[in-house]
Motif scaffolding. Structure first.
Motif, PDB file in Angstrom:
ATOM      1  N   ALA A 176       4.589 -14.178   9.947  1.00 10.10           N
ATOM      2  CA  ALA A 176       4.977 -12.778   9.788  1.00 10.10           C
ATOM      3  C   ALA A 176       4.474 -12.330   8.425  1.00 10.10           C
ATOM      4  O   ALA A 176       4.804 -12.939   7.404  1.00 10.10           O
ATOM      5  N   THR A 177       3.670 -11.287   8.408  1.00 15.08           N
ATOM      6  CA  THR A 177       2.987 -10.901   7.173  1.00 15.08           C
ATOM      7  C   THR A 177       3.647  -9.734   6.457  1.00 15.08           C
ATOM      8  O   THR A 177       4.010  -9.827   5.286  1.00 15.08           O
ATOM      9  N   ASN A 178       3.817  -8.627   7.150  1.00 15.45           N
ATOM     10  CA  ASN A 178       4.349  -7.411   6.523  1.00 15.45           C
ATOM     11  C   ASN A 178       5.638  -6.974   7.201  1.00 15.45           C
ATOM     12  O   ASN A 178       5.771  -7.065   8.429  1.00 15.45           O
ATOM     13  N   PHE A 179       6.566  -6.494   6.400  1.00 17.40           N
ATOM     14  CA  PHE A 179       7.848  -5.977   6.896  1.00 17.40           C
ATOM     15  C   PHE A 179       7.976  -4.541   6.397  1.00 17.40           C
ATOM     16  O   PHE A 179       8.272  -4.297   5.229  1.00 17.40           O
ATOM     17  N   PHE A 180       7.723  -3.596   7.300  1.00 13.24           N
ATOM     18  CA  PHE A 180       7.728  -2.184   6.928  1.00 13.24           C
ATOM     19  C   PHE A 180       9.081  -1.558   7.262  1.00 13.24           C
ATOM     20  O   PHE A 180       9.450  -1.467   8.436  1.00 13.24           O
ATOM     21  N   CYS A 181       9.801  -1.115   6.256  1.00 10.10           N
ATOM     22  CA  CYS A 181      11.067  -0.410   6.487  1.00 10.10           C
ATOM     23  C   CYS A 181      10.762   1.088   6.505  1.00 10.10           C
ATOM     24  O   CYS A 181      11.014   1.822   5.550  1.00 10.10           O
ATOM     25  N   VAL A 182      10.185   1.510   7.616  1.00 11.27           N
ATOM     26  CA  VAL A 182       9.679   2.877   7.767  1.00 11.27           C
ATOM     27  C   VAL A 182      10.043   3.368   9.168  1.00 11.27           C
ATOM     28  O   VAL A 182       9.951   2.608  10.130  1.00 11.27           O
ATOM     29  N   PRO A 183      10.433   4.628   9.304  1.00 10.89           N
ATOM     30  CA  PRO A 183      10.697   5.173  10.640  1.00 10.89           C
ATOM     31  C   PRO A 183       9.414   5.333  11.439  1.00 10.89           C
ATOM     32  O   PRO A 183       8.353   5.673  10.890  1.00 10.89           O
ATOM     33  N   LEU A 184       9.508   5.082  12.715  1.00 11.12           N
ATOM     34  CA  LEU A 184       8.341   5.101  13.597  1.00 11.12           C
ATOM     35  C   LEU A 184       7.613   6.432  13.540  1.00 11.12           C
ATOM     36  O   LEU A 184       6.378   6.481  13.515  1.00 11.12           O
ATOM     37  N   GLN A 185       8.356   7.517  13.519  1.00 10.05           N
ATOM     38  CA  GLN A 185       7.729   8.832  13.551  1.00 10.05           C
ATOM     39  C   GLN A 185       7.027   9.188  12.244  1.00 10.05           C
ATOM     40  O   GLN A 185       6.328  10.196  12.167  1.00 10.05           O
ATOM     41  N   GLU A 186       7.170   8.360  11.224  1.00 10.26           N
ATOM     42  CA  GLU A 186       6.483   8.605   9.955  1.00 10.26           C
ATOM     43  C   GLU A 186       5.421   7.545   9.647  1.00 10.26           C
ATOM     44  O   GLU A 186       4.765   7.608   8.613  1.00 10.26           O
TER      45      GLU A 186
END
Length: 312
Positions: A176-186
């Protein structure tokens, strides 16, 4: 504005006295009609059209902000466990992974033939990853790298811990490389990074406009020959079911196909989830391409290649 984890499975509502949402089979484009069909909310209230429902729910920027804020707020109150993200139905996880793996195997063998012999470095994006259930039990076994996209921070931290190298049984060639805490629509993916963008039990939290916008942006993240896999609950009516508690919508198969058409996506393969509890929504898996691939020439078989068809 925010988005979430896995869409709650337990909203398999049964409504009586509802309108007839069946399509007229003589219509040329039933998918287009689906968005003009009615639907229900979780209180049993009827809407004449999806447009009417969306106008009421997200008709201005304030309402749209509330839609996403309240949706993620629901998931922020949910335990970071299989039972939590699966709405108390944690026992369906094994069945879910089993059918997803069979579906993925077929795609890889047909579309990514160089993957089996290690000639292609495979990368996947797990959208609405929750606690990393799908990444850990499926994707990381097939892909050299998996990125996770999840806006609920305590879910993502659980995934990060679960997928840490010391907790993995796969080889060090898979991570597992990246963990993005971002909303899908953004979210906009890195161009040309992914072989598969896996979207499961989260797209119901997006409005129709944001659904189309997301897939339009996400196309740039696919490598040549890459695909989207969408696995979602399916409304048994021809319209939709609105969940007022977690601010999500369960769409019908025809509703999805109309949105795919608007996104300019092509349906490569579709399959029903098997062995599913009757009290839950039915589930379908869709493999979608951004472009029609070249025809596959078979030398030992007369079976026509499984080529995607444009959704009309």
């Amino acid at each position: 504005m925010l988005l979430y984890s896995e869409l709650l499975l337990t909203k398999g509502f049964t409504f009586f006295g509802a309108k007839d949402f069946n399509f007229n089979k003589t219509q040329k484009n039933p998918a287009r009609i689906s968005m003009q069909k009615g639907g229900l909310d979780s209180d049993g209230r009827e809407f004449d059209t999806a447009e009417e429902m969306w106008r009421e729910q997200v008709g201005d920027e304030s309402k749209k902000t509330d839609w996403y804020r309240e949706g993620v707020g629901y998931w922020e109150g949910v335990e970071a466990s299989n039972d939590g993200v699966l709405g108390g139905f944690g026992h369906v996880s094994e069945t879910d992974i089993r059918d997803s793996e069979a579906f993925l195997n077929g795609i890889i063998s047909e579309v990514l033939p160089n993957a089996a012999n290690g000639q292609r470095h495979l990368v996947a994006l797990d959208c609405g990853s929750g606690i990393g259930r799908i990444s850990k039990n499926l994707l990381i076994r097939y892909f050299n790298e998996v990125d996770l996209l999840e806006p609920v921070s305590h879910f993502l931290e659980t995934a990060r811990e679960s997928l840490a190298p010391e907790n993995q049984i796969v080889s060090d060639m898979h991570k597992a490389t990246n963990f993005f805490c971002v909303p899908l629509q953004e979210f906009t993916p890195e161009a040309g990074r992914y072989d598969i963008i896996w979207v499961q039990w989260c797209i119901g939290h997006l409005t129709d406009d944001d659904f189309v916008s997301f897939f339009t942006r996400a196309k740039v993240g696919l490598k040549p020959g890459g695909l989207f896999v969408l696995k979602e609950n399916i409304a048994r009516t021809g319209g939709f079911v609105l969940d007022k508690e977690d601010r999500s919508i369960t769409r019908s198969d025809s509703y999805f196909k109309e949105l795919f058409r608007q996104c300019g996506l092509h349906l490569y393969k579709i399959k029903d989830q098997k062995g599913w509890p009757q009290e839950l929504f039915a589930v379908k898996m869709y493999a979608l391409t951004a472009e029609l691939p070249k025809k596959v020439h078979r030398t030992r078989s007369k079976v026509q290649a499984n080529r995607p068809a444009i959704i009309k």
